[in-house]
Write a protein that holds these residues in place. Structure first.
Motif, PDB file in Angstrom:
ATOM      1  N   GLU A   9       0.654  -1.336   0.209  1.00 44.55           N
ATOM      2  CA  GLU A   9       0.100  -0.082  -0.031  1.00 44.55           C
ATOM      3  C   GLU A   9       0.856   1.129   0.122  1.00 44.55           C
ATOM      4  OE1 GLU A   9       0.527  -2.197   2.631  1.00 44.55           O
ATOM      5  OE2 GLU A   9       0.716  -0.903   4.192  1.00 44.55           O
ATOM      6  N   TRP A  43       6.500   2.541   2.235  1.00 41.95           N
ATOM      7  CA  TRP A  43       7.092   2.046   3.416  1.00 41.95           C
ATOM      8  C   TRP A  43       6.930   0.446   3.567  1.00 41.95           C
ATOM      9  CZ3 TRP A  43       6.039  -1.267   7.245  1.00 41.95           C
ATOM     10  CH2 TRP A  43       6.741  -1.257   8.575  1.00 41.95           C
ATOM     11  N   ASP A  77       6.090  -5.116  12.980  1.00 47.45           N
ATOM     12  CA  ASP A  77       5.528  -3.634  12.617  1.00 47.45           C
ATOM     13  C   ASP A  77       4.378  -3.252  13.348  1.00 47.45           C
ATOM     14  OD1 ASP A  77       4.118  -1.647  11.019  1.00 47.45           O
ATOM     15  OD2 ASP A  77       3.954  -2.922   9.447  1.00 47.45           O
ATOM     16  N   PHE A  97       4.075   3.658  18.021  1.00 51.67           N
ATOM     17  CA  PHE A  97       3.355   4.482  16.946  1.00 51.67           C
ATOM     18  C   PHE A  97       2.830   5.670  17.905  1.00 51.67           C
ATOM     19  CE2 PHE A  97       2.503   0.432  14.751  1.00 51.67           C
ATOM     20  CZ  PHE A  97       3.526   0.575  13.647  1.00 51.67           C
ATOM     21  N   HIS A 157      -1.144  10.381   8.597  1.00 53.97           N
ATOM     22  CA  HIS A 157      -0.677   9.090   9.339  1.00 53.97           C
ATOM     23  C   HIS A 157       0.628   8.526   8.523  1.00 53.97           C
ATOM     24  CE1 HIS A 157      -4.124   8.395  12.325  1.00 53.97           C
ATOM     25  NE2 HIS A 157      -3.633   9.540  12.294  1.00 53.97           N
ATOM     26  N   ASP A 215       6.712   8.628   8.751  1.00 47.86           N
ATOM     27  CA  ASP A 215       7.561   7.544   7.983  1.00 47.86           C
ATOM     28  C   ASP A 215       8.961   7.948   7.679  1.00 47.86           C
ATOM     29  OD1 ASP A 215       5.542   5.278   7.864  1.00 47.86           O
ATOM     30  OD2 ASP A 215       5.005   5.476   5.947  1.00 47.86           O
TER      31      ASP A 215
HETATM   32  O1  GYE Z   1       3.390   3.971   8.378  1.00 45.04           O
HETATM   33  C1  GYE Z   1       2.367   3.096   6.569  1.00 45.04           C
HETATM   34  C2  GYE Z   1       2.359   1.812   6.194  1.00 45.04           C
HETATM   35  O2  GYE Z   1       2.355  -0.226   9.693  1.00 45.04           O
HETATM   36  C3  GYE Z   1       4.160   1.279  10.214  1.00 45.04           C
HETATM   37  O3  GYE Z   1       1.994   0.946   7.466  1.00 45.04           O
HETATM   38  C4  GYE Z   1       3.330   0.686   9.052  1.00 45.04           C
HETATM   39  C5  GYE Z   1       2.566   1.668   8.445  1.00 45.04           C
HETATM   40  C6  GYE Z   1       3.282   2.744   7.741  1.00 45.04           C
HETATM   41  O4  GYE Z   1       1.452   1.570   5.119  1.00 45.04           O
HETATM   42  O5  GYE Z   1       3.105   3.922   5.237  1.00 45.04           O
END
Ligand code: GYE
Length: 333
Positions: free
Chosen positions: A54, A57, A131, A150, A238, A267
């Motif tokens: 997606e 990152w 993650d 986070f 975010h 990120d």
């Molecule tokens: O910040 C985002 C990604 O889980 C930390 O997932 C990850 C997040 C990240 O799609 O860009």
């Protein structure tokens, strides 16, 4: 923050090393419970279920895991769930069936994992979360969590804004692009940011919606925000990708990103850092996707039956525009 197992006595260390050597020795001698395909080559087999692709990152995270597995001599069975929790559950069940040595995954959402994690536990296959966290009450369903704080990332983003706007006399209108609904980073970043900006009652979130961590989502939701809100002073996204998508909507609405609207993201992937260096973003809180080496280290340890910390956190910083300019030439992702 929970950091069990970080203090190891000399004696303990000796025992751990001995156990590790023993396990490696056994594996090298062709002990039969290693590997999924005959298992007599001594290789550790890791089943990894990735969320999808997606964002920038995620791509960097996938590359890191593949490269580190190869470097560590670990056989990686990699599954891309294409953004669907049901696919992740299916992949984990497949890994159990194939009798991999260790399962690791990045859970798209926090909830809904208890049943499949119980199946892995019953099959005696250790699980490592990477993650993102799960909300399972039973912590024995997984061995360790490897990832970022986070809440702290959201807080750092909010604290920077509080500092920037400390002399503001009137209302500062903020719009928020949330990550995937129900995911740990969306829940935690929202919370951390809200807590920090509560320090200044002038700072108000006037609209907050999910852009699903994608550029397309960020663009589309920002368009709606701009239509519905005549005065937007700040965008908190975010992740970088949603911020990058929002840039297009902001420019199309005749506003100058980074000037008319202050943009804060999380990120610090290359494209985000470039936007920051170019003055289109104003601040980024870093979230490192380079989890591969630490993950392989944990995989080896759980396979050897060693105790591992319940939580392993990555080191992260923050970037202003000037800092982004300095960091960009050597940025790896
Ligand atoms: O910040 C985002 C990604 O889980 C930390 O997932 C990850 C997040 C990240 O799609 O860009």
């Amino acid at each position: 923050m929970l950091k069990t197992g970080t203090t190891i006595t000399r004696r303990g260390l000796g025992a751990i090393l001995a156990a590790g050597l023993l396990a490696t020795g056994l594996a090298a001698c062709g002990n039969s419970d290693t590997g999924s395909d005959g298992g007599d080559d001594g290789k550790i087999v890791l089943g990894f279920s990735q969320i999808g692709a997606e964002s920038g990152w995620r791509t960097a995270n996938t590359n890191s895991i593949k490269e580190s597995a190869a470097a560590a001599g670990i056989e990686l069975k990699f599954d891309d769930a294409q953004g669907k929790q049901e696919n992740q559950i299916k992949a984990i069940r497949n890994f159990i069936q194939q009798k991999v040595d260790v399962i690791a995954f990045s859970p798209i959402k926090e909830s809904g994992w208890d049943t499949v994690l119980k199946e892995a536990k019953d099959a005696k296959i250790p699980v490592i979360l990477t993650d993102r966290a799960v909300d399972s009450a039973d912590k024995s369903l997984y061995k360790s969590f490897l990832g970022s704080d986070f809440v702290k990332e959201g807080r750092l983003a909010g604290e920077w804004l509080v500092e920037q706007k400390k002399t503001a006399t009137g209302p500062v209108n903020i719009v928020e692009l949330q990550g995937t609904t129900g995911s740990a980073p969306a829940i935690d970043r929202k919370e951390g940011f809200a807590t920090a900006i509560a320090a200044n009652p002038n700072l108000k979130i006037v609209a907050s919606q999910s852009g699903d961590f994608t550029r397309a989502g960020g663009k589309q939701v920002m368009e709606q925000f701009l239509k519905a809100n005549p005065k937007i002073d700040v965008l908190f996204a975010h992740n970088d990708d949603m911020g990058l998508g929002a840039l297009e909507a902001i420019t199309a609405a005749g506003k100058v990103p980074g000037k008319d609207i202050t943009i804060i993201t999380i990120d610090a992937v290359k494209d985000g850092m470039q936007a920051l260096a170019d003055g289109k973003f104003n601040f980024i809180a870093e979230c490192s996707p380079l989890l591969g080496d630490q993950l392989m280290d944990l995989v080896k340890k759980v396979k050897a039956g060693e105790e591992v910390p319940a939580r392993v956190e990555t080191q992260e910083g923050t970037f202003t525009q000037e800092q982004a300019k300095a960091a960009l030439p050597t940025r790896k992702y």
